[in-house]
Design a protein around this motif. Structure first.
Motif, PDB file in Angstrom:
ATOM      1  N   GLY A 143      13.264   8.437   6.912  1.00 52.83           N
ATOM      2  CA  GLY A 143      12.632   9.275   7.929  1.00 52.83           C
ATOM      3  C   GLY A 143      12.817  10.732   7.594  1.00 52.83           C
ATOM      4  N   LEU A 144      12.226  11.576   8.418  1.00 57.87           N
ATOM      5  CA  LEU A 144      12.340  13.004   8.161  1.00 57.87           C
ATOM      6  C   LEU A 144      13.792  13.478   8.315  1.00 57.87           C
ATOM      7  N   ASN A 145      14.540  12.709   9.127  1.00 60.46           N
ATOM      8  CA  ASN A 145      15.926  13.100   9.316  1.00 60.46           C
ATOM      9  C   ASN A 145      16.825  12.651   8.172  1.00 60.46           C
ATOM     10  N   GLY A 146      16.252  11.990   7.176  1.00 58.08           N
ATOM     11  CA  GLY A 146      17.026  11.622   6.005  1.00 58.08           C
ATOM     12  C   GLY A 146      17.629  10.241   6.075  1.00 58.08           C
ATOM     13  N   ALA A 147      17.574   9.605   7.238  1.00 60.18           N
ATOM     14  CA  ALA A 147      18.147   8.275   7.368  1.00 60.18           C
ATOM     15  C   ALA A 147      17.242   7.245   6.711  1.00 60.18           C
ATOM     16  N   THR A 148      17.845   6.307   5.981  1.00 57.77           N
ATOM     17  CA  THR A 148      17.062   5.273   5.320  1.00 57.77           C
ATOM     18  C   THR A 148      17.150   3.985   6.121  1.00 57.77           C
ATOM     19  N   HIS A 149      16.003   3.320   6.266  1.00 59.29           N
ATOM     20  CA  HIS A 149      15.959   2.083   7.032  1.00 59.29           C
ATOM     21  C   HIS A 149      15.404   0.991   6.136  1.00 59.29           C
ATOM     22  N   GLU A 150      16.090  -0.140   6.120  1.00 64.43           N
ATOM     23  CA  GLU A 150      15.611  -1.244   5.296  1.00 64.43           C
ATOM     24  C   GLU A 150      14.670  -2.100   6.123  1.00 64.43           C
ATOM     25  N   LEU A 151      13.410  -2.004   5.807  1.00 59.26           N
ATOM     26  CA  LEU A 151      12.427  -2.823   6.509  1.00 59.26           C
ATOM     27  C   LEU A 151      11.895  -3.869   5.518  1.00 59.26           C
ATOM     28  N   THR A 152      11.070  -4.779   6.022  1.00 57.00           N
ATOM     29  CA  THR A 152      10.497  -5.817   5.169  1.00 57.00           C
ATOM     30  C   THR A 152       8.978  -5.832   5.345  1.00 57.00           C
ATOM     31  N   VAL A 153       8.274  -6.124   4.255  1.00 62.86           N
ATOM     32  CA  VAL A 153       6.815  -6.223   4.355  1.00 62.86           C
ATOM     33  C   VAL A 153       6.484  -7.590   4.924  1.00 62.86           C
ATOM     34  N   ALA A 154       5.843  -7.590   6.089  1.00 64.06           N
ATOM     35  CA  ALA A 154       5.473  -8.870   6.698  1.00 64.06           C
ATOM     36  C   ALA A 154       4.114  -9.325   6.197  1.00 64.06           C
ATOM     37  N   GLY A 155       3.231  -8.398   6.026  1.00 64.85           N
ATOM     38  CA  GLY A 155       1.880  -8.807   5.618  1.00 64.85           C
ATOM     39  C   GLY A 155       1.108  -7.635   5.052  1.00 64.85           C
ATOM     40  N   LEU A 156      -0.039  -7.947   4.496  1.00 63.63           N
ATOM     41  CA  LEU A 156      -0.943  -6.911   3.978  1.00 63.63           C
ATOM     42  C   LEU A 156      -2.247  -7.003   4.764  1.00 63.63           C
ATOM     43  N   ALA A 157      -2.780  -5.856   5.069  1.00 68.79           N
ATOM     44  CA  ALA A 157      -4.014  -5.873   5.855  1.00 68.79           C
ATOM     45  C   ALA A 157      -4.970  -4.827   5.322  1.00 68.79           C
ATOM     46  N   GLU A 158      -6.235  -5.034   5.635  1.00 69.07           N
ATOM     47  CA  GLU A 158      -7.248  -4.029   5.302  1.00 69.07           C
ATOM     48  C   GLU A 158      -7.752  -3.416   6.582  1.00 69.07           C
TER      49      GLU A 158
END
Lengths: 755, 248, 168
Positions: free
Chosen positions: A156-171
């Protein structure tokens, strides 16, 4: 009132030859269907925006504002039918394989919204139970090799890193493709967004407006901006999205135009042949009509109405069939029917062609003198030279007689030959295009894609990356390269310059004219660039790259499938040092036979950023469908011409047949005579057409290539095997078609007298 | 009967241009046919009979000379002018019947009336009357190919008469018929002639020619004889003939 | 006439008037009506030659009538007549003589001669046609006879045409 008389005749004539009329309608309908379907595929393939926009029910306007806008005021604007959002959206940075990529996180509800609904392509949609999930815009995900399940760490802009996961791909039809449209987009739930960017002040709000009429966009934008006063930060519209999705489709468009032209010519031919043959068969009736007091104009009008109606009927049927096919058979790939412009063009074009094709035989019919001659007897020709040759080489008598008959009537014989030759030529050209595409796939190096992979050093040093790549057993060479935009003199636009390899060790550009660059200050260019600059091989050109002027001498022309050919290529050492070092990427040439996908996966496994080149043939895949459809339609047209020819031939031979039988020819011999009489011109047509097609397909495709900027030198003639198979099957089909009526005629008991 | 002749040809010339050689077919023919007259044109083949009658019907253009039909100058008409004139005033019968192959008998007979601008009902009534007269009422829906030669020629005659033309032109109408069918067609011609129909026909057949009031002989494109067929000096009295004596 | 009478008598014996009636019925109006006197004269000659015999038959209130019947010699003569081929028509046309000879004398020109002849032929043809129209359609023999005459006349006209084409 005299119209009644004309209509009566037209009706009677159509009734008398239902089968033939149906075939004509079918042929025209087939062509129109093929044209419309091809154009639809092309439109959809080269600009996916229309399909995406329609399917995702996208918003025409997106308003980016600091705070949540007055939605009811927006909804109340004249022309706005629906509103998407407002959604919060926050900038963030994706960290993947050591690279930092700016992205946009956008809030989206767990239930897919009605307006601006992302189209899920892979994986799952967001779910409140898995708050750490994101759904990525597909082109963006592809660019970074992200798949459902991939980790997605966001800062984020505040420098904190968050581990997220890709659930899907969309158009989505609301966002252009990466990298044309940046930053990349990730949809998240509101909760996730809050976690990544807790500060309200650093997010913005996006609100989509769906309009009743796309043309009202500008007006609504003005009103919306006025309504929201100072809140609006920026506005994007569907036009920008569409522009970002457009592919360079000049080659595709030109190829399609070629086929469209071929289809039109074929349609015209089918009609002219059918109408011409019919008129030829009815000359006596037409003369009788004129003796009854039909004027020339009336005769022409009747013929135009009769045959034109068939053609227009075919066009209408074709349009309906195309609509049904795109709606049902291709519902998966094509969502939106062809837009009005090309559709009108196709229908108007075919209609005009149909009328022009019908006008000639009609005019010919109108010129018939009003004296009905005695029942038409075939001209008692001498043995033609061909027949004499046949006799000399001691062919069976049936063949000789057939050969004699084949060319006694010059005009029908010529008509048959042309009627078969032109579709055959078009088919051969189609096969040439097929062969060219095959060549693209089989030999990518011939279209400038010797390197199947390109490697970006990312956080490694260039040298490190190179060494790691070269360590792979399948990588044969790695050429340092850089792609930069350059300003060309007197042009407000930029062209792509590509520095690749060293002047002493150049990348294997497919140079088809002149020579490869061999020292600093030399370059090769694509046809598009030469055309743009009006330059020729041997000229010096001056471009400005990042403020630094660069003067190079163009020493050769290379095949250039990218950027419409507007690319200037030279060695890295020709660039200014600041641009050349370190190299932006390495073009990796693989061992012949190596699978680029596997190599890429291996290299990616070693933390390298590797992209795979898109073969131009993949982008042109739609052409293959068109070729198949067109070949089918052209074959149909050839058959229609043949049927006309054999009907005409039979009419000429009814009298002869009785005589031949009286002379002692067996039914089999009679049949052989008739088949030879029709089959011979057909075979001549097939061979001529194939020869013409083979000899000009290369030239024609090169012409296309030149016109599209890729440059001449890509054209391939169809392979001899393919050509031979086509010729054999075409002649076989022709003989078969000739056989059926011949068989019937040979068996029938025929009166010796006329009528 | 009016004073104006139905047909008046003045110094009619037709020269065919085949290659470089001009071939004269009709060389200065003068012919006048009054209303109600029946004129037979005879002559050896190649004497220009067909060309003459084709020119009178506007099927062929004249090289020079004048053609007046019903008091109107016709030779200066354009092709479509002739077509309109034909549909109004001329009925044509050919040697090979020339029925429109794709149309039924009924349609063939109705066509000229429709072309002349008659409403379909009227055309149908006229067709029913004509076919009834010719004994072909039951063949109305047949296609021409299903008819015998004689029937076809009768249908062709019905078609030629459909518009009650001022002038009936016939080119060897019995040239392709056997003697029984010839008799049927002749009877019909005689019948319409007695009803006042003006007829000009080209024939080889003496039986057909003997129906005429007048015979015109052509030789090498020129009219060498034009005169009435005399009343026989030996009128067979009371039906007792003497054929055998005629030949003795 | 001799052979016709013999043929009729070969069928059955008859007297003169019956023979006249039989001829009229068979050949109809196409055949010149035979004169009864001529029939008796012919019968007399036949009897004299031994081809027929006659017997007198008595009649009430009327004179005896002579009934004729054929003899063996008569039958033989009839057979010979039937079996021998009949000569074709002889073209020794009177008109042709005129056509060839008259111009030499300067009496008439050939064209006028031919035209006059044609019209005459057509007039004859018209008579034949009218005759055919008046003949009972059931009488095949009579109609055939008329048709034969017409065909001969057509041939004469065609010949005339040939003459017109080829004689200068």
């Amino acid at each position: 009132m005299t119209r009644v008389a004309e209509l009566r005749w037209v009706r009677a004539d159509l009734r008398a030859r239902r089968g033939q009329a149906a075939l004509t309608v079918l042929a025209v309908a087939g062509i129109v269907t093929a044209l419309i379907v091809a154009a639809t595929l092309l439109e959809d393939g080269t600009n996916p925006w229309r399909g995406l926009f329609a399917r995702s029910n996208s918003a025409h306007i997106w308003i980016h504002s600091k705070d949540v806008p007055d939605v009811s005021a927006l909804r109340g604007l004249n022309g706005v039918t629906d509103v998407a959002g407002p959604y919060r959206s926050a900038p963030a940075t994706l960290v993947t394989r050591g690279r930092r990529v700016p992205i946009t996180l956008q809030e989206t509800p767990a239930a897919l919204p009605a307006v601006a609904r992302p189209l899920l392509r892979e994986g799952r949609w967001l779910d409140v139970r898995t708050p750490n999930a994101v759904v990525l815009e597909r082109s963006f995900a592809r660019a970074f090799g992200l798949r459902p399940g991939s980790p997605f760490s966001v800062t984020g802009l505040n420098g904190a890193t968050h581990e997220l996961t890709v659930a899907g791909l969309a158009e989505s039809g609301d966002q252009g493709f990466y990298p044309e449209w940046t930053p990349g987009l990730a949809w998240t739930l509101a909760r996730t967004l809050d976690v990544v960017e807790p500060a309200q002040g650093r997010t913005e709000t996006v609100t989509g407006l769906r309009l009743a009429d796309a043309a009202a966009t500008d007006l609504v934008v003005q009103r919306a901006v006025f309504t929201l006063r100072n809140q609006v930060q920026r506005v994007t519209t569907w036009r920008e999205v569409r522009a970002s999705m457009e592919l360079d489709n000049r080659l595709l468009g030109l190829l399609l135009a070629l086929f469209g032209g071929a289809g039109l010519v074929a349609a015209a031919l089918a009609l002219a042949n059918a109408a011409g043959g019919r008129v030829l068969m009815q000359l006596r009736d037409i003369a009788t009509l004129k003796s009854l007091g039909f004027t020339r104009g009336q005769v022409v009008r009747m013929l135009v109405v009769e045959h034109g109606t068939l053609g227009l009927l075919g066009i209408a049927a074709g349009a309906v069939a195309a609509r049904l096919i795109t709606a049902y058979a291709m519902g998966e790939t094509v969502v939106v029917p062809l837009s009005a412009g090309p559709l009108t063009a196709i229908i108007a074009g075919t209609s005009l062609t149909v009328l022009a094709a019908v006008l000639i035989p009609a005019w010919r019919g109108g010129r018939t003198p009003p004296i009905p001659a005695a029942p038409a007897a075939p001209p008692r020709g001498h043995l033609s030279r061909l027949a004499r040759v046949a006799l000399l080489v001691r062919l069976p008598p049936a063949l000789v007689l057939g050969a004699r008959d084949a060319f006694t009537r010059r005009t029908p014989a010529a008509l048959t030959v042309c009627g078969v030759a032109i579709p055959m030529m078009m088919i051969t050209i189609g096969l040439g295009c097929w062969a060219t595409l095959d060549d693209f796939v089989r030999h990518p190096e011939r279209v400038g894609q010797a390197a199947a992979l390109s490697l970006r050093p990312a956080e490694l040093t260039a040298e490190e990356a190179r060494q790691r790549a070269m360590a792979d057993p399948d990588v044969v060479a790695a050429y340092p390269g850089a792609e930069l935009d350059a300003l060309v003199p007197w042009q407000t636009r930029t062209v792509r310059t590509r520095a690749l390899g060293l002047s002493s060790d150049p990348y294997p550009f497919p140079v088809v004219e002149g020579r490869m660059f061999a020292e600093r200050g030399e370059a090769v260019a694509g046809q598009g660039l030469l055309d743009l600059l009006g330059a020729r091989i041997g000229d010096r050109v001056r471009v400005t790259i990042g403020g630094t002027p660069l003067i190079v001498r163009i020493v050769g022309r290379a095949i250039e499938p990218e950027q419409d050919g507007e690319v200037l290529s030279f060695g890295v050492d020709s660039l200014a040092t600041k641009d050349a070092l370190p190299p932006q990427f390495y073009a990796l040439v693989l061992r012949p036979g190596a699978d680029p996908g596997q190599v890429r996966a291996r290299l990616q496994g070693q933390g390298l950023d590797v992209a795979q080149a898109v073969n131009p043939a993949d982008r042109l895949a739609v052409i293959r469908v068109v070729i198949v459809a067109l070949v089918a339609v052209l074959a149909l047209i050839g058959l229609a011409s043949l049927l006309t020819a054999s009907a005409l031939g039979l009419r000429d031979h009814v009298l002869d047949l009785a005589v031949l039988k009286a002379m002692g020819l067996t039914p089999r011999q009679v049949m052989a005579t008739l088949v030879t009489a029709t089959g011979l011109p057909a075979a001549v047509g097939v061979v001529l057409g194939a020869a013409a097609g083979a000899s000009c397909s290369r030239w024609l495709i090169d012409l296309e290539g030149r016109g599209s900027g890729v440059g001449a030198g890509i054209g391939q003639a169809p392979t001899p095997g393919m050509l031979a198979a086509t010729i054999v099957s075409a002649i076989g089909a022709a003989l078969l078609v000739a056989l059926i009526p011949a068989r019937r005629a040979a068996r029938a008991r025929l009166p010796v007298t006329a009528r | 009967m009016t004073d104006t002749p139905v047909v008046r040809a003045v110094n009619l010339v037709k020269i065919y241009q085949t290659g470089a050689l001009p071939v004269p077919a009709v060389r200065g023919a003068d012919l006048t046919v009054d209303a109600g007259e029946f004129v037979a044109i005879m002559g050896p083949s190649g004497s220009g009979k067909s060309t003459l009658i084709h020119m009178l019907g506007g099927l062929d253009t004249r090289t020079s000379g004048e053609i007046w039909l019903d008091g109107r100058r016709a030779d200066t008409l354009s092709e479509s002018g002739w077509a309109v004139l034909r549909r109004e005033k001329i009925g044509f019968v050919f040697q090979f019947f020339n029925l429109v192959a794709s149309m039924t008998v009924a349609d063939n007979v109705e066509l000229p009336a429709l072309l002349g601008g008659a409403p379909p009902r009227q055309a149908r009534e006229r067709r029913e009357y004509l076919l009834g007269e010719l004994g072909l009422a039951d063949r109305a829906d047949a296609s021409p190919a299903q008819l015998s030669g004689g029937e076809q020629q009768r249908v062709a005659l019905a078609r030629a008469l459909a518009n009650q033309p001022r002038l009936l032109l016939a080119d060897e109408p019995t040239g392709n018929l056997d003697s029984r069918n010839t008799r049927d067609v002749l009877r019909l011609l005689g019948k319409v002639h007695t009803q006042g129909q003006t007829i000009v026909l080209v024939t080889h057949d003496a039986r057909v020619a003997s129906m005429a009031d007048r015979v015109v002989s052509l030789l090498d494109g020129q009219i060498v004889d034009d005169g009435a067929i005399p009343k026989s000096r030996r009128r067979p009295a009371g039906g007792v003939g003497d054929v055998v004596e005629l030949r003795s | 006439m001799r052979q016709s009478l013999l043929a009729l008598l070969a069928k059955e014996p008859a007297h003169g008037y019956e023979l006249k009636q039989a001829l009229e019925t068979i050949f109809g109006s196409a055949y010149p009506s035979p004169n009864i006197g001529q029939i008796y004269v012919t019968l007399g000659r036949l009897e004299k030659d031994g081809f027929v015999r006659s017997v007198d038959v008595e009649q009430a209130n009327r004179p005896n009538k002579k009934v004729y019947y054929i003899t063996a010699t008569g039958r033989e003569a009839l057979e010979t007549w039937v079996e021998e081929p009949t000569e074709g028509p002889r073209v020794r046309d009177e008109f042709f003589m005129k056509l060839v000879l008259a111009p030499m004398t300067g009496l008439s020109d050939r064209m006028a001669l031919m035209n006059r002849q044609r019209r005459h032929y057509l007039a004859l043809m018209r008579d034949l046609r009218e005759l055919a129209d008046q003949t009972d359609p059931a009488n095949r023999v009579a109609l055939l006879l008329i048709e034969g005459a017409m065909l001969h006349l057509q041939a004469d006209l065609d010949w005339l045409e040939r003459c017109q084409e080829d004689l200068p």
